[in-house]
Design a protein around this motif. Structure first.
Motif, PDB file in Angstrom:
ATOM      1  N   GLU A   6      -3.603  68.169 -29.858  1.00  0.00           N
ATOM      2  CA  GLU A   6      -2.930  67.692 -31.067  1.00  0.00           C
ATOM      3  C   GLU A   6      -3.823  66.681 -31.778  1.00  0.00           C
ATOM      4  N   PRO A 156       5.058  64.867 -23.192  1.00  0.00           N
ATOM      5  CA  PRO A 156       4.097  64.589 -22.114  1.00  0.00           C
ATOM      6  C   PRO A 156       4.780  64.366 -20.768  1.00  0.00           C
ATOM      7  N   GLY A 178       2.725  69.401 -21.741  1.00  0.00           N
ATOM      8  CA  GLY A 178       2.150  68.280 -22.467  1.00  0.00           C
ATOM      9  C   GLY A 178       1.647  67.154 -21.578  1.00  0.00           C
ATOM     10  N   SER A 180      -0.370  63.109 -22.251  1.00  0.00           N
ATOM     11  CA  SER A 180      -0.827  62.120 -23.221  1.00  0.00           C
ATOM     12  C   SER A 180      -1.201  60.845 -22.473  1.00  0.00           C
ATOM     13  N   TRP A 191       7.282  54.014 -23.940  1.00  0.00           N
ATOM     14  CA  TRP A 191       7.697  55.277 -23.352  1.00  0.00           C
ATOM     15  C   TRP A 191       8.962  55.111 -22.519  1.00  0.00           C
ATOM     16  N   ASN A 210      -5.237  58.309 -16.169  1.00  0.00           N
ATOM     17  CA  ASN A 210      -4.787  59.363 -17.071  1.00  0.00           C
ATOM     18  C   ASN A 210      -5.710  60.573 -17.047  1.00  0.00           C
ATOM     19  N   ILE A 230      -2.634  68.889 -24.969  1.00  0.00           N
ATOM     20  CA  ILE A 230      -3.220  67.548 -24.867  1.00  0.00           C
ATOM     21  C   ILE A 230      -2.923  66.752 -26.138  1.00  0.00           C
ATOM     22  N   MET A 231      -2.310  65.579 -25.967  1.00  0.00           N
ATOM     23  CA  MET A 231      -2.018  64.680 -27.083  1.00  0.00           C
ATOM     24  C   MET A 231      -2.771  63.373 -26.857  1.00  0.00           C
ATOM     25  N   PRO A 232      -3.983  63.252 -27.384  1.00  0.00           N
ATOM     26  CA  PRO A 232      -4.818  62.086 -27.076  1.00  0.00           C
ATOM     27  C   PRO A 232      -4.470  60.848 -27.908  1.00  0.00           C
ATOM     28  N   ILE A 233      -3.213  60.410 -27.812  1.00  0.00           N
ATOM     29  CA  ILE A 233      -2.727  59.278 -28.605  1.00  0.00           C
ATOM     30  C   ILE A 233      -3.418  57.994 -28.157  1.00  0.00           C
ATOM     31  N   TYR A 240     -11.970  60.842 -23.632  1.00  0.00           N
ATOM     32  CA  TYR A 240     -10.842  61.404 -22.893  1.00  0.00           C
ATOM     33  C   TYR A 240     -11.079  62.879 -22.563  1.00  0.00           C
TER      34      TYR A 240
END
Length: 246
Positions: A6, A156, A178, A180, A191, A210, A230-233, A240
């Motif tokens: 994402e 996630p 998911g 993250s 979270w 992570n 993958i949501m690399p927030i 990452y």
């Protein structure tokens, strides 16, 4: 196994740079997901077009709250003209400012609307494993399948044991699992309070933890013949991703 990442459409220049970074590092990415975020001017489908121009398959997110059921899908012509064949439909969060008009529309309404108006589009839906009980979430999933969803993207995960429980419940479904990174105590609190996450006992808000968890998830989706989302927030994208795919 397919792997999706994402990317936030903050603006087209930043998005283009991140897409180029993924290409330059030859990360094994099959699909780019672009969320629809009201605080940015670039629509998700415009970001998806940019991803396609960089050689990626792309999937824009569609917010049900933004769509009036009495009108045709507002992005219909854009999706058709740019050959965008996949979308992810979510309900969406209410806007901070009521200057942005929203409607009492839910995700199953829009999944069905795509099915009726654009049957050639592959419509995916979300799974929020923290929203309620597993039994209630399974009910939501079944409703979305009845409406026409062909697959799902989860929120996630942070615990493989929880993933195994969902994998058993969703056996045979097309799932993107998911992940993250959570990299600060402030993010942990977010979270926990906002999304009802219960982190495992060994969790640490570090890049190392992570990345190690992401590698375990990659093994998990391989074992289950499934997919990874993958949501690399708030993480350095390249650092990452290099950690995951080294």
């Amino acid at each position: 196994m397919a792997i999706s990442v994402e990317l936030i459409p903050r603006d087209k220049e930043i998005l283009a740079n991140e897409l180029q970074q993924i290409k330059d590092n030859t990360f094994p990415i099959d699909l780019i997901n672009i969320p629809e975020l009201l605080r940015f001017e670039t629509h998700s489908w415009e970001g998806a077009k940019l991803a396609q121009e960089h050689g990626f398959k792309a999937m824009p997110h569609i917010r049900a709250l933004d769509i009036n059921l009495n009108d045709k899908l507002p992005m219909q012509e854009y999706l058709h003209s740019h050959k965008i064949n996949d979308v992810l439909v979510i309900t969406g969060d209410p806007p901070q400012s009521m200057a942005h008009k929203v409607y009492p529309t839910i995700s199953t309404d829009i999944i069905r609307k795509f099915h009726d108006e654009m049957p050639e589009i592959n419509v995916y839906a979300g799974i929020d494993q923290y929203r309620s009980s597993m039994r209630q979430e399974l009910y939501h999933i079944r409703r979305k399948i009845q409406a026409g969803a062909c697959g799902f993207f989860t929120q996630p995960f942070f615990d493989l044991r929880y993933m195994e429980m969902y994998a058993e419940m969703l056996e045979g479904s097309n799932i993107y699992w998911g992940i993250s990174p959570v990299l600060s105590e402030r993010s942990v609190s977010y979270w926990e309070t906002k999304n009802n996450v219960v982190f495992p006992k060994d969790f640490e808000p570090t890049l190392e933890w992570n990345i190690e968890f992401a590698r375990k998830v990659r093994d998990f989706v391989t074992k289950h013949n499934s997919n990874m989302y993958i949501m690399p927030i708030r993480a350095d994208l390249v650092e990452y991703m290099q950690g995951i795919f080294a």
